[in-house]
Write an enzyme that holds these catalytic residues in place. Structure first.
Site, PDB file in Angstrom:
ATOM      1  N   LYS A  22       0.831  -1.204   0.000  1.00 45.72           N
ATOM      2  CA  LYS A  22       0.000   0.000   0.000  1.00 45.72           C
ATOM      3  C   LYS A  22       0.868   1.258   0.000  1.00 45.72           C
ATOM      4  O   LYS A  22       0.679   2.170  -0.824  1.00 45.72           O
ATOM      5  CB  LYS A  22      -0.912   0.024   1.232  1.00 45.72           C
ATOM      6  N   ASP A 116      -5.092   7.850   8.881  1.00 41.78           N
ATOM      7  CA  ASP A 116      -5.265   7.122  10.128  1.00 41.78           C
ATOM      8  C   ASP A 116      -5.619   8.050  11.285  1.00 41.78           C
ATOM      9  O   ASP A 116      -5.044   9.124  11.437  1.00 41.78           O
ATOM     10  CB  ASP A 116      -3.979   6.372  10.488  1.00 41.78           C
ATOM     11  N   GLN A 125       8.982  18.510   7.437  1.00 44.20           N
ATOM     12  CA  GLN A 125      10.128  18.108   6.623  1.00 44.20           C
ATOM     13  C   GLN A 125       9.821  18.204   5.127  1.00 44.20           C
ATOM     14  O   GLN A 125      10.715  18.466   4.321  1.00 44.20           O
ATOM     15  CB  GLN A 125      10.561  16.691   6.993  1.00 44.20           C
TER      16      GLN A 125
END
Length: 430
Positions: A22, A116, A125
């Protein structure tokens, strides 16, 4: 609302064919936007995150056709770099579209990443990468805008090891002018897979899989064909399932080297593991030993595997400790396991597990993909029936979770929850 019913299943035995990864697939699908010709990707799983990418593709002119495990992508008709914030916020890896579309359009508008439900996903970043390459980043409440008249290579030192930002840096730098050096880069197999795919299209990326990646900018990427690597995280969970009650599970179509730390830990707790060229067999035992686990970036023990491992350690007599410093809030499954009778104490980023206690079925909720795997495993080991809601999170990462687990003897079934039953369960969980 859907829920999964799990029933005590005894030893699990059988063979599972592992789908494409995934996390790699999401990066590859976005990376295909960089090409100037048709791209074919083999092994892409049928999961909800891929369906969302297909919807985003239709919005911006990306032609994407999925047949079986093959996805044919035609990026030549992309006419927009404005990504619907609602769709972008529904899955974590939406930020890859910023890296892949920036060099072609000079400006990308995209929603903040979601996915999630266990921790916010910082993009500091990623922003650092874009700014280093010469772009400006404007943050708003629900979306952000990245724009650059021209991208130029740069030396980029990541403050922390991050797979997502490393991949995004490669996407943004591959068509930038000059050389880009990435320091403290992530070494994940998914990073290597993305680099290998881009190199097939004509990119010049060197050192993927090490802490230092060099990208020599090119002016053009052609089309091509690539096969996604197998999902090491799904493979790891099925190998752990063999240990629930002394079963034997073989995972096929895998790269054993990608699971080194996981296999070492399974052997440490008393399981036996045999590896072939593209398969692994795990043999369970009724004498599992307690252990300590601390997650880390690849090649250390993956944060995505600590949740299913927690379910397995509930079967190991003694006290185990699982510490997750990658995502310390990724411990929402602990409260759910307690509802099944698990004896687990939380202290900051660590779960202290007293194993060997019997579990009793009940209602639980999956807050993310791997938490769902954990609860499925616990339900298969618990007496009676376990009912798992939050199925939408599980379906984000599994093509056919019910069928895959049934193939090794798990007693699972999918059901629909009525509106009133849903309300009753919400009240019960409060």
């Amino acid at each position: 609302m859907k829920y999964i019913q799990a029933e005590y299943s005894g030893p699990l035995n059988g063979t599972v064919h592992i789908p494409g990864a995934k996390n790699s697939s999401l990066a590859l699908l976005a990376a295909a936007c960089l090409a100037d010709n048709i791209v074919t990707l083999e092994g892409i799983p049928f999961i909800d995150d891929v369906r969302i990418i297909a919807e985003i593709g239709r919005d911006i002119g990306l032609k994407l056709q999925q047949e079986g495990g093959q996805v044919i992508i035609d990026p030549r008709w992309i006419h927009s770099s404005v990504i619907d914030p609602g769709k972008a916020s529904s899955y974590r890896a939406s930020y890859y579209f910023a890296g892949s579309l920036l060099s072609k359009f000079g400006k990308v508008t995209i929603g903040l990443p979601g996915g999630d439900d266990f921790v916010s996903r910082p993009i500091d970043q990623h922003i650092k990468v874009f700014k280093a390459l010469g772009a400006q980043v404007h943050l708003f409440k629900d979306y952000y805008v990245v724009e650059a008249a021209e991208l130029k290579g740069a030396d980029i030192f990541f403050d922390t090891i991050t797979s997502g930002a490393t991949i995004n840096a490669m996407l943004a730098a591959v068509l930038a002018k000059g050389r880009t050096n990435l320091h403290n880069a992530a070494m994940d197999p998914e990073v290597c897979d993305t680099a290998n795919f881009l190199n097939r299209l004509g990119a010049r990326i060197y050192g993927a899989g090490t802490e230092h990646i060099r990208i020599e900018g090119v002016s053009y990427l052609d089309g091509g064909t690539h096969t996604v690597i197998p999902d090491r995280l799904i493979a790891g969970a099925f190998l752990m399932a063999a240990g629930l009650h002394g079963g034997q599970v073989t995972v096929m179509d895998v790269i054993p080297e990608h699971l080194g730390s996981c296999l070492a830990k399974l052997q440490e707790i008393g399981m036996h593991v045999e590896c072939g060229d593209n398969q692994i067999t795990a043999y369970g035992t009724n004498l599992l030993k307690a252990t300590r686990i601390r997650t880390g970036m690849y090649p250390s023990f993956a944060t995505d595997l600590q949740q299913p491992m927690t379910a397995l350690l509930l079967q190991a007599k003694g006290k185990s400790i699982v510490t997750d410093r990658i995502y310390p809030k990724r411990l929402a499954h602990v409260a759910q396991l307690r509802r099944l009778g698990a004896e687990i104490e939380l202290r900051q980023e660590s779960a202290f597990i007293t194993g060997g206690r019997p579990l009793q079925g009940g209602w639980v909720h999956a807050s993310d993909v791997r938490a769902g795997t954990c609860l499925l495993m616990a339900g298969l080991a618990a007496e009676g029936y376990t009912y798992i809601t939050g199925v939408e999170h599980i379906e984000r990462g599994y093509e056919d979770v019910i069928g895959s687990f049934r193939s090794i003897g798990a007693k699972l079934s999918m059901h629909e929850l009525s509106a009133q039953e849903h309300l009753d369960q919400m009240r019960e969980s409060q």
